[in-house]
Design an enzyme around this catalytic site. Sequence first.
Site, mmCIF file in Angstrom:
data_model
loop_
_atom_site.group_PDB
_atom_site.id
_atom_site.type_symbol
_atom_site.label_atom_id
_atom_site.label_comp_id
_atom_site.label_asym_id
_atom_site.label_seq_id
_atom_site.Cartn_x
_atom_site.Cartn_y
_atom_site.Cartn_z
ATOM 1 N N GLU A 196 -1.042 -3.141 -9.619
ATOM 2 C CA GLU A 196 -0.913 -3.960 -8.751
ATOM 3 C C GLU A 196 0.371 -4.954 -8.902
ATOM 4 O O GLU A 196 1.065 -4.987 -7.914
ATOM 5 C CB GLU A 196 -1.978 -5.055 -8.706
ATOM 6 C CG GLU A 196 -3.484 -4.344 -8.409
ATOM 7 C CD GLU A 196 -3.390 -3.497 -7.061
ATOM 8 O OE1 GLU A 196 -2.841 -4.157 -6.229
ATOM 9 O OE2 GLU A 196 -3.759 -2.324 -6.931
ATOM 10 N N GLU B 232 0.760 -1.111 0.044
ATOM 11 C CA GLU B 232 -0.106 0.157 0.062
ATOM 12 C C GLU B 232 0.876 1.099 0.020
ATOM 13 O O GLU B 232 0.432 2.164 -0.509
ATOM 14 C CB GLU B 232 -1.065 -0.101 1.229
ATOM 15 C CG GLU B 232 -1.824 -1.279 1.202
ATOM 16 C CD GLU B 232 -2.685 -1.224 -0.095
ATOM 17 O OE1 GLU B 232 -2.844 -0.092 -0.726
ATOM 18 O OE2 GLU B 232 -3.104 -2.308 -0.378
#
Length: 650
Positions: A254, A174
């Site tokens: 991602e 993150e």
Amino acid sequence: MNFFEYQDRAKRNTGLLVGLFALAVGLLIGITTLLAAALVAYSRGQAFSLVNIDQLLGWDTVAMIALTIAAVISLGSLYKLRQLAAGGRAVAESLGGRKINIAPHGEAEQRALNVVEEMAIASGTPVPDVYLIEDDAINAFAAGYKPTDAVIGLTRGCIEKLSRDELQGVVAHEFSHIFNGDMRLNIRIVGLLNGILIIGLLGYWLLRGSHFSSSRDNRGRAALFGIGAGLMVIGYTGTFFGNLIKSAVSRQREFLADASAVQFTRNNAGIAGALKKIGGYTAGSQLTSGNAAEFSHMYFASGLKRSFANLFSTHPPLAERITRLDPQWNGHYPSTANEPAGISVTSQQDAQVMGFAAAVNRESASCQQVIDAVDNSIGNPSEQQVNYGRQLLQSVPATLQQAAHDPFAARALVYYLLLHKGENERRAQRELLQQIAHPAVVREMHKLEPQLQSLPASARLPLLDLCVPALKALVPQQYQVFKRNLIKLLRSDGKVELWEWALYRVLMHALEGTPDRQRLSPKKGAERDAARFMLAAVAHAGHAEYLPAKRAYESGLKALQLDITPLPTATDITLQRLDKAIAIAGTIRPLRKPALLKAIAATMSHDGVIEAEEIELLRAIADSLDCPMPPVIPPSEMTVSSHSRNSAIA
């Protein structure tokens, strides 16, 4: 590709995204025009043909359709972006999140908060607000416009089902979204999709209106039904293509975030283990919140059920992500996520850090070492820096860490950190605080003073970063009084110590983020003037006499390839001018910021070394320029870290 290149590419990707959505809007306008022409032809009893659209509608009507569609989409997007103006906090609260920085409940929440704080300190970013989502799924997200308003969201399943190493891998993933400029792009995607969706909602309302309209006007009712049905088709067609764009952009980000997380922690087993547990866990990563679909592209793993042919999947398949991280994976998903992760067990890495020296020595670094940190470490902390960040956090006494999490005591910590080093000046500042600060805050500062006096110099910025979430919790009236008191404290002795200003600027950047636009100068050469002034301030901070400061200043100018100009006097270095210079410097393009930071390092190292306080000053300036710079590890600590790691391997 380094941090600055990622930031530059993120700006270009934002432009590309807006272009793609503009193309989608253009297609919607074209489809709407065809629909309107077909309805006009039907109402007149004429045959519809593409050739006679201008005759059926007229160019004025076509222009009106285009303006109306564009206005509806723009207003819908602006409305959603307005709702999300608070940044990551708005996203977390819309998912039902609860902020845990100030009062974590239980060991699992405390462990999660520690992992986030360690990663923030190791990377040189303000400690973000951490929100807990009460959901059994294993998932997480980073949201915000930039690091100063970023939040990290973690689900209950994430903090309870994952081991510490796995949780660290998820948090590192993150943080990479924060560094790579993904967050602002993600929020803009939400706004643009909402604008397109509004057209479909308008069609739905018109369909309902046609259903309840009077049956005596069958022709008008049929027209209303046709317009409503057409708008629904148009709106949801636009949403279809918008979701395709969102999914394509998100899937590639991602993979990058997974790779960055491994680079930060040097532990591919951590993040791979988290993904494996998601695959074998009953609840998986699917969130139950009603707003989960809106932010589907922000999550660590897919928060929704798989869509048709994975067409709208915002994340690559779990198996593909795991195979990239662990090529030897046998394809088996463990079912251990259904059991608690054993929160109270200290990991091997924890034991290594506990073995480090508790105090951080005041040591110097070479110019080349600092320049290497600018080139390779900004937005890209290494494994050593992550471990060193944990060491820095543990060098802060537990009493001070606890105080930093309290909105009341955090103000006392900041007041103390801004006290002048000189005895007379410090006495005057204490007397001033007795007059302007809340008496209980002053008493708290005196209570914490013994621990603050022994605080290592390198732990000052980490302690300040720990205070940020608590200070963000102040109500507006409390915050304004606190800010005024800080300014009075800085100006109390009639001069500004650069270190005092650096702490103040780091704090204001973390709490307010956006610089005062009135400070920005549109005149030509404003960026060069700002750079010169910053180099002059740094030169005077490192040298009490004019001639050594002049030589250091000229060294910085040469590094920045600027013409040699007279050095401003020390009395010219004022708080207002420093704030204006840093605000202007913050607007330069990302790829030009490394040169400025290297020039500041060259100014500091004119005498051969950069002292510990100068390193922290450079980090403070980098932070104000939105360039998160990890702490520079002293050589002795690098040796200790390497020895501990090699011993563990042996």
